[in-house]
Design an enzyme around this catalytic site. Sequence first.
Site, short mmCIF file in Angstrom:
data_model
loop_
_atom_site.label_atom_id
_atom_site.label_comp_id
_atom_site.label_asym_id
_atom_site.label_seq_id
_atom_site.Cartn_x
_atom_site.Cartn_y
_atom_site.Cartn_z
N ARG A 66 0.61 14.51 13.24
CA ARG A 66 1.01 14.34 11.85
C ARG A 66 0.93 15.62 11.02
O ARG A 66 0.20 15.70 10.02
CB ARG A 66 0.19 13.23 11.19
N CYS A 71 -5.71 13.27 13.15
CA CYS A 71 -5.53 11.86 12.84
C CYS A 71 -5.58 11.09 14.14
O CYS A 71 -5.17 11.59 15.19
CB CYS A 71 -4.18 11.66 12.15
N LYS A 80 0.85 -1.21 0.00
CA LYS A 80 0.00 0.00 0.00
C LYS A 80 0.87 1.25 0.00
O LYS A 80 0.65 2.17 -0.79
CB LYS A 80 -0.90 0.00 1.24
N ASN A 81 1.85 1.29 0.90
CA ASN A 81 2.60 2.53 1.09
C ASN A 81 3.66 2.77 0.01
O ASN A 81 4.34 3.79 0.02
CB ASN A 81 3.22 2.59 2.49
N ASP A 109 4.46 0.60 12.15
CA ASP A 109 3.30 -0.09 11.57
C ASP A 109 3.22 -1.56 12.01
O ASP A 109 2.26 -2.25 11.64
CB ASP A 109 3.34 -0.01 10.03
N ARG A 138 -8.85 -0.55 4.32
CA ARG A 138 -7.98 0.47 3.73
C ARG A 138 -6.63 -0.11 3.35
O ARG A 138 -5.98 0.36 2.43
CB ARG A 138 -7.76 1.62 4.72
#
Length: 417
Positions: A122, A117, A22-23, A305, A397
């Site tokens: 952030r 967030c 994803k990233n 993460d 997501r």
Amino acid sequence: MDKLRIRGGRPLEGEVRVSGAKNAALPIMCAALLSAQPLRLSNVPQLMDVRTMAKLLRQMGVAVEPAADGRMALQAARISEPTAAYDLVKTMRASVLVLGPLLARCGQAKVSLPGGCAIGQRPVDQHVKGLQAMGATIAIEHGYMHATAERLRGARIVMDMVTVTGTENLMMAATLAEGTTLLENAAREPEVLDLARCLGAMGARIEGAGSDLIRIQGVASLGGAEHQVMPDRIETGTYLAAATAAGGRVRLVGAAPEALDATLEKLREAGARIGIAAAAIEIEASGRPKPVSVRTAPFPGFATDMQAQFMALASIADGTAVITETIFENRFMHALELRRLGADISIQGNSALVRGVERLQGATVMATDLRASAGLVIAGLVAEGETLVDRIYHLDRGYEALEKKLSALGARIERIS
Ligand code: EPU
């Protein structure tokens, strides 16, 4: 709203194919804004965030054609509207990645400030500061960043802290700037390197990506390219942590073991046996894991993460572990939910003391962000009885077909509406 129902207590057995990252996919999709020619991607994960990014790019006039097999073609022949509106940016902070490319290609961009967030403040001040150093004028008005620049100029930029999307935004902007840009204290995450590879295939001149000093020699224009998105190292790590917690034997294919050193080392410390082949990782575990303390850090340190998944693992470990979060100031929300499952966790500042318990008990828990949700799923896999994970749109997501992949490994997990 969909929920996941998990009946815990089964070991995981079998093979899982890792999806594209994803990233890496999100910034790489934004790279399409830098060229009028087509960018053809493969290994793009089918995720809500990818769909949101596609929608955002289409609003600017980019042709985006996703295919079911993970291919995606993007072409920004003309950018009709260099704007990222609040309604999409608020749902996905990675939208800010359009700022650098739009400014470099169009000389202007209007991008909503992301706002609050769940995991931390952030801010995007480093993105703004870097672009200003490259000659952009950026005004904040009515919640939007209004950026203009006739042509960005190369600059030496020393970032105050290591920021992944900040590095990516500035690296993309610098590809079309006049002269050389030096990014110091750059993020070394593998996703930055994957983006640099894609930009290189488009004709960008980038050296040092993957290190903390990136040198970008601006060029007049970029062309089309083909690029395969790297495997998702966080998805991989999540399945490895799940197998370590639940026990069993799992083979992950299509993985990138070299991007997972810190995680693999910690899983070995927890007692898992891990074998590595070219693009596959095999893991075998049984019994309660040993307690493993982790401290998050930018790559190559232990990834923030992966923190929630390791807290779930520590919850059932045979001893006490300390989990320290140094990247985001509010990324312990899963701890309170894990406690509802019977975990013994106390939090002081940015550290969580986790005293492993023999067993967790199923309960209804609420997902608060993507990786927190993954931690709760792991806990559900080992808890006695039924666990309901609510608000799983967070999982959608960032994890492709999570319940299908876990079911294929023998877990009793289903999506209910
Ligand atoms: N920061 C600033 N100013 C900035 C930029 C960052 O103060 O201008 C701070 C942040 O507040 C944070 C730290 O710097 O405390 C690091 O944040 P970073 O910018 O690296 O995070 P990010 O780029 O917004 C990416 C991933 C996140 C991942 C972090 C850290 C993407 C799209 N997102 O976010 O992924 O946690 O790096 O590795 O690449 C996820 O996938 O669940 C996720 C949250």
